[in-house]
Write an enzyme that holds these catalytic residues in place. Sequence first.
Site, PDB file in Angstrom:
ATOM      1  N   ALA A 163     -64.302  -8.236  -9.272  1.00 51.00           N
ATOM      2  CA  ALA A 163     -63.221  -7.325  -8.874  1.00 51.00           C
ATOM      3  C   ALA A 163     -62.244  -8.119  -8.020  1.00 51.00           C
ATOM      4  O   ALA A 163     -62.629  -9.063  -7.320  1.00 51.00           O
ATOM      5  CB  ALA A 163     -63.793  -6.147  -8.090  1.00 51.00           C
ATOM      6  N   ASN A 223     -66.585  -0.637 -17.051  1.00 44.28           N
ATOM      7  CA  ASN A 223     -65.320  -0.211 -16.440  1.00 44.28           C
ATOM      8  C   ASN A 223     -65.081   1.280 -16.642  1.00 44.28           C
ATOM      9  O   ASN A 223     -64.571   1.960 -15.747  1.00 44.28           O
ATOM     10  CB  ASN A 223     -64.155  -1.027 -17.004  1.00 44.28           C
ATOM     11  CG  ASN A 223     -63.998  -2.346 -16.263  1.00 44.28           C
ATOM     12  OD1 ASN A 223     -64.567  -2.522 -15.187  1.00 44.28           O
ATOM     13  ND2 ASN A 223     -63.244  -3.267 -16.816  1.00 44.28           N
ATOM     14  N   CYS A 275     -57.472  -3.464 -15.311  1.00 42.94           N
ATOM     15  CA  CYS A 275     -58.598  -3.264 -16.233  1.00 42.94           C
ATOM     16  C   CYS A 275     -58.887  -1.825 -16.630  1.00 42.94           C
ATOM     17  O   CYS A 275     -59.046  -1.537 -17.815  1.00 42.94           O
ATOM     18  CB  CYS A 275     -59.867  -3.834 -15.615  1.00 42.94           C
ATOM     19  SG  CYS A 275     -59.813  -5.611 -15.499  1.00 42.94           S
TER      20      CYS A 275
END
Length: 458
Positions: A163, A223, A275
Amino acid sequence: MTSAKKILCIGAGYVGGPTMAMIASKCPRYRVTVVDIDPERIAAWNSEELPIYEPGLDQLVAAARGRNLFFSTDIEAGIRENDIIFVSVNTPTKAFGLGAGMAADLQYWEKTARQILAFSESSKIVIEKSTLPVKTALAMERILNSRANGVFFDVLSNPEFLAEGTAVRDLEQPDRILIGSRETENGLKARETLAEIYANWVPREKIITSNIWSSELSKLVANAFLAQRISSINAVSALCEKAEADVTEVARAVGMDSRIGAKFLNASIGFGGSCFKKDILNLVYLCRNYGLEEVADYWESVVKINDYQQERFIRNMLGAMFNTLAGKRICLWGFAFKANTSDTRESPAIFVTRRLLEERAEVVVSDPKALKNARMDLAGAAGRISYVEDPERAAEGCHAIALLTEWDLYRHLDLRKIFKTMEKPAFIFDGRNLLDHRRCFDIGFNVYPLGKPPLTHF
Ligand code: UDX
């Protein structure tokens, strides 16, 4: 000295740069080269001011650069000289044609595969590092192995879960390393070669392997799950505001169930970043492609709630400020999509600014790291925008502060002094529930947290 392994990474972005810096730093016997078509980006990687801000990255790069870590624009030589090639080029959402706005745009990826094919003089392992739709590896294998010249390519999937803002820590102590391969003799051998690289610093039990499609899909699903948690708590925040409940208290009570867990339950103005939205839309597109409409709708709702949460934030501002923002000066505290990064991709702040301008408000943007990107994101936006790095000065003469990014520095400001310089009645809309709301109220602010009753003087 000959290097134990010669590694190339094509694409010097948020994933490629830091990941290769970590490999080079942990494996001094390997030679690691990062290439990119963008000369400015490479020049920045070779300078004192790296193209991305990431805590700890400067030191990591400084220690390895020139020793066994190199940044270059010579893609051709890079491909020729290395036998392990990571591909970390961007795969944005497709902006045209079939699947526009949903599917991944694979043109850079395919171009890279063709370059690898064109310049390779010996067999290589090619590793998908970018997040890709399931079955991309198949297309890669077909392109790469389309010439019968004795050169053979093994394609692996090795998604990156780091991240932003914590990239160095995530790379150093990953929850897991996932390597997907074909379950053929060559595929398993390639898998082990890659596992050996990570085993230099990651415990073996954290290096997991799977078939290549599971690996590609796992990244999208991870995700989607993370984003789903945020949309779930954000949906609950809307309900809390109606039901006079407090979303922080609800999240705490729910998160203490060990099956649920406490992480990723902070209500916010919505998730951003490069993302989440892209990967969910990709998943949705994949499901629709396979005729799984219900499954697609389910995941799509995660994005819909995220859009709803951002619009809701603006509507709450409008409602609280007497249904008009025209001519009012609104200060944004934070523009990055989250704290500790200069990245503003898909930041809810972009949407919030545009909507405020639509309402004819004047916007003062402040952020400790992201103003350069904010200027680019808002270039061409019609209306009055100014950029002031210092949050205290940014709030001067404003009618309201909208806190959008959870930068720690906002906790330590002199709110009493700030209050004095603002127009009255002064408002705070805390899109991250970061401030001490009771204290803000006692100073004189009208305070609108997320998912909690407002504290107002009216
Ligand atoms: C994410 C994944 O975490 C990472 O594993 C993947 O490789 C890439 O995508 P990143 O986009 O860098 O990483 O940031 P992340 O920390 O996951 O935050 C994403 C967004 O969710 C941010 O806008 C953040 O502010 C928001 N968020 C996060 C919340 O609103 N609430 C939370 O509780 C957590």
